[in-house]
Design a protein around this motif. Structure first.
Motif, mmCIF file in Angstrom:
data_model
loop_
_atom_site.group_PDB
_atom_site.id
_atom_site.type_symbol
_atom_site.label_atom_id
_atom_site.label_comp_id
_atom_site.label_asym_id
_atom_site.label_seq_id
_atom_site.Cartn_x
_atom_site.Cartn_y
_atom_site.Cartn_z
ATOM 1 N N TRP A 117 2.215 -5.166 1.216
ATOM 2 C CA TRP A 117 1.733 -5.334 -0.163
ATOM 3 C C TRP A 117 0.236 -5.651 -0.170
ATOM 4 N N GLN B 258 -2.746 -3.594 -1.881
ATOM 5 C CA GLN B 258 -3.728 -4.186 -2.798
ATOM 6 C C GLN B 258 -5.142 -3.886 -2.334
ATOM 7 N N LYS C 44 -6.005 -0.328 -2.913
ATOM 8 C CA LYS C 44 -6.163 -0.090 -4.353
ATOM 9 C C LYS C 44 -7.480 -0.644 -4.885
ATOM 10 N N ASN C 45 -7.729 -1.917 -4.538
ATOM 11 C CA ASN C 45 -8.872 -2.634 -5.147
ATOM 12 C C ASN C 45 -10.127 -2.624 -4.285
ATOM 13 N N VAL D 11 -7.369 -10.015 -1.446
ATOM 14 C CA VAL D 11 -6.749 -10.894 -2.433
ATOM 15 C C VAL D 11 -7.437 -12.263 -2.414
#
Lengths: 588, 588
Positions: B116, B120, B123-124, B128
């Motif tokens: 995950w 992320q 994607k970003n 995080v």
């Protein structure tokens, strides 16, 4: 006056001798005549004009200033330390004679120091520190070299905690050392209740300290002498301690300000205390002042000494100017919201156990109206049952079965005062397993309360900044009728930081009895029935502004905004019923 | 393997079933053969080459990095969270099979989360948080949703503190929630001793965790599984707790680093504990890491979550970068004094109760030489009798008469492990008055120690910055021979902040027995006679660097200077006897 035998002295005679000794420390020209003393006894309100009749204009001018103005005036050579100290010593001397608010007088020491400070100032053309020349009064738990600390116990007269007289008068509380290093002048110690655990101010040493605003009422709480002295303007700044409301109750009851920090923000080292081995819920050093500026001045000055370096119990958090500024930036100087994020307040109207008397509820309404008009947010405050917190806290205070109290009483043979005979009867100490279970209950309550606080963001994304709540359910209190200390005790269990502000005074014409009120329980009924508009008329109403642990700068900053908003609201109010005496003093 | 009956299960069978269940969570390709297991049992040193034989080169490359490098590499897309997590899960799986250091395995959860996180990230194109993708291991007091917390108690298997199974696995410790919000990956929980109050790592659930550096010795202390796992590089960063040495002993015994903060710096909320109602001397969350940089990374990242907002026990002190820099500025990057004020260290060579074994004294000498050569100051440390502090602290740990321990044992009927049968026999709890008197003794000791610390300025005007002292009187410990935990316990009474650094390893050729030594007392004799150069050879030597309360940033900064000075000293040393394995790992 009782006959004094030299040896052996029964406790009452020892107390009388001590009282006489204290009075003898007042110089002749400051002694009041019997006529004046009788007049004072009959006088309902001793503050303002009454006490001022015994002072000269220049003295009145000095004692009317607040702590911040005083240090400014000395720094700018407008006043000398001796002038200021003399004025406060004289006022305190008169206050004590008419109000019985002092345990210790050491004016000679104070005036000698003031002269030294003036000398330093003229030599160096600069002050010794930020408190240069400022008289600071002390609750009689704080040790000053050369002076008794009795905490109201007869057995401690002339003895350090009742021990060897040779060892007496040698201790100085760390915070006093700090204040002296900052230039302060120490000059008197103020009265307190036997055990410290009582909402009135009464002991076998000096008897009772009544409320100088209204002598029907008690000075209130365990720093009651300090509150009374400041109401009479015999001090602008003093130290107290707070274990269950002891700097908040006297501030509220006497129309002054106080700061109860989180324990371990200021040094408690070498300060006498009730049962100091009960360290799970700690008493804290608190500040009382006639102005918000005074609270800020002392906190900031004292923290500049880095008290944690000498007292390992103090948490090393320096004065956070940035936090002060951060909240200051949330409002205009008149307290109104300024287009940034408005402040958000919770309001506790009642704790659901004892409904506040009408003057208190009116005070809450005044503050709420002012805050709302200023454009800030108000929400109701419904925390975990306050009664649960109160019961846990009380159990801690009583856990030792009053063993420590009786040990101190036994030193002289003095009895418990009648008000406390039931509460502090000697009992078996609590079982340790029960004590540890109680500790867990306290921690859980604290966590639940914190969760509730955080949950206030659920609606609008904004967490409550501070909570407004009563200090007590009455505007000062009729002696013998303080039935419920839950409003302050819960906050001690939470170790929150609190500022008390004066809001208004009980007014028999406005605060009439609501006979339709249905009491919630027997305690509530007792309290409700104890409300007497005539008796309470003129009793000060103060309220708590509460922030979380170690948020002293924040709560001071918010209190300033609230006070400003109230002045703005008052200035803007037209056609509202007001009476003389309902004005709020605004601190710097 | 014991036969497993479904109901009712005697405690031993429940433990066996749990062990089997844990092993079954290791995927087939990571399971070792019986041959390898037997080989491991006979192997003295399981670290480095031994465990690496079961890993691929790319895995070795990953587990050889420290926490800071790992998050950097993930952030710079050189590694994925899945690659890193897989490598550490596999290494931890092997570590557990050869070293018995885990209580809980939840690799599947971890790998799912890592995937995950990678998702992320892609994607970003950003992480995080500052711990993105970093596997963090946890002492089995910390709650993870979906996973047992047994703390070694059989009665807690599948039950939340032994209560209703329906309520199990629902809690998450606040600090774990914070770590997850920062991007960390949680993947396993490490072994600890029954009661948590033991210097070896042994319980009825998994048995014993031995020292992977030298299987003659114990992994040591109550975060022993964590220390062992890190020595085997199955983790670079983990959380433990410390009530009497529990993150310092395993760090020292396993050649890694740890930080024991002052209690209330990091959140202990929703973390299981022994007798949590004993809150006078609190256990603290501590950090263990293969590098100093790892300690710093976790402290700084976690404090960025403002843990005090959700845990009212945490003191609101944010990470103080300025303090870190202030001390950093006192030395050159190589640790040498730089013309500003050199650092001043106290050195405690012995506590006067139990003389450290030769490897420890040699370690102290190495550090002192390095610091002195670097131009910093060294003075002997002669604080108030450490034995007094140790005795007070121990009395607190035993005050409840082992009531809590026996309550937990009674849930399953399991007995105390033999080592603890005498210490934790069920007794009457201490009387509360005695407990409160003990509290006063503790506060007095703390104040005296602080006064002594301040007195170090008397000679040269400079207060000692930090103190170097042993963690234990031995380099890890032969099981059954840990006689004296005073070196760590006193520091818990004082609530000081401590970093443990690895210094050297016991060396049978250098650290020979000094038979001329005259023991000070029976305890000292027992300890001295327990020294066996052959048995201890290869046992890690770590030392404590101690600063005062809430000085975590300061002590981290000073530790970095000490470690740099030691490297500089080593690089400069010519002709000194050194053997392979005496190198010190340097953290970022």
């Amino acid at each position: 006056m009782a006959t004094i035998r030299v040896f052996p002295q029964p406790w009452a005679a020892r107390a009388a001798a001590k009282r006489e000794d204290t009075l003898n420390k007042i110089r002749a020209e400051w002694r009041l005549s019997t006529t004046d003393l009788v007049k004072a006894e009959k006088q309902r309100d001793l503050t303002g004009p009454f006490i001022q009749q015994f002072l000269h204009d220049d003295e009145i001018s000095i004692i009317s200033k607040d702590s911040v103005q005083l240090v400014e005036d000395i720094k700018n050579a407008k006043l000398t330390a001796v002038q200021v100290t003399s004025a406060f010593c004289k006022t305190a001397a008169i206050a004590h004679q008419i109000n019985n608010c002092l345990h210790e007088i050491f004016f000679d020491q104070a005036l000698e120091r003031a002269a030294w400070l003036d000398d330093q100032f003229s030599k160096n053309q600069s002050t010794v520190g930020p408190l240069h020349g400022l008289p600071i009064s002390l609750k009689d738990q704080l040790h000053v070299k050369g002076v008794d600390t009795t905490m109201g116990y007869i057995g401690w007269i002339g003895r350090n905690f009742g021990s060897d007289p040779e060892q007496a008068h040698k201790i100085e509380s760390q915070i006093n050392t700090e204040l002296l290093s900052l230039g302060a002048v120490l000059y008197c110690k103020t009265s307190l209740p036997q055990t410290l655990l009582f909402g009135e101010t009464k002991n076998n040493l000096v008897g009772e300290t009544l409320n100088p605003n209204n002598q029907n009422l008690s000075a209130g709480g365990s720093s009651g002498g300090e509150g009374a002295l400041q109401a009479l303007r015999g001090s602008t700044l003093g130290l107290g301690t707070d274990i269950g409301g002891s700097v908040r109750i006297p501030a509220a009851f006497n129309g002054i300000y106080s700061l109860k920090p989180t324990p371990e923000r200021l040094s408690y080292r070498a300060v006498a205390n009730n049962n100091p081995g009960e360290n799970t819920y700690r008493s804290t050093i608190g500040i009382l002042s006639t102005s918000l500026g005074g609270l800020n001045l002392l906190l900031q000055a004292d923290l500049s000494c880095k008290p944690w370096l000498k007292d390992p119990s103090v948490v090393p958090i320096p004065f956070r100017e940035d936090v002060l500024k951060e909240y200051e930036a949330r409002a205009n100087p008149d307290g109104t919201a300024n287009g940034t994020i408005p402040l958000k307040f919770g309001v506790l109207w009642t704790d659901g156990v004892v409904q506040p008397h009408p003057p208190i509820t009116r005070g809450l309404n005044m503050v709420v109206e002012a805050i709302r008009s200023a454009g800030h947010k108000i929400v109701d405050w419904n925390p975990p049952a306050q009664e649960v917190g109160r019961a846990i806290h009380l159990a801690f205070l009583k856990a030792d079965g009053a063993y420590d109290i009786h040990s101190q009483l036994n030193l002289s043979g003095e009895p418990l005062i009648p008000d406390l005979r039931k509460s502090f009867k000697l009992r078996e100490p609590m079982n340790l397993l029960k004590y540890q279970d109680l500790t867990l209950q306290g921690l859980k309550y604290e966590a639940d309360y914190s969760d509730y606080w955080n949950s206030t963001a659920e609606q609008d994304g904004q967490i409550v900044d501070a909570v407004i709540m009563p200090v007590a359910p009455h505007a000062a209190v009729i002696p013998g009728k303080y039935y419920h200390t839950g409003y302050t005790q819960v906050i001690n269990l939470l170790n929150y930081s609190v500022v008390v502000i004066p809001v208004t005074k009980a007014d028999r014409l406005i605060d009439t009895v609501d006979s339709s009120y249905e009491p919630l329980n027997d305690l509530d009924r007792m309290n409700w029935e104890a409300y007497d508009p005539e008796m309470y008329d003129g009793g000060p109403v103060g309220l708590q502004i509460i922030a979380r642990k170690f948020e002293e700068e924040k709560v001071l900053s918010i209190a300033k905004i609230v006070v400003s908003a109230m002045e703005t609201s008052k200035a803007g109010a037209k056609g509202t019923v007001t009476r003389e005496g309902n004005q709020i003093a605004r601190g710097a």
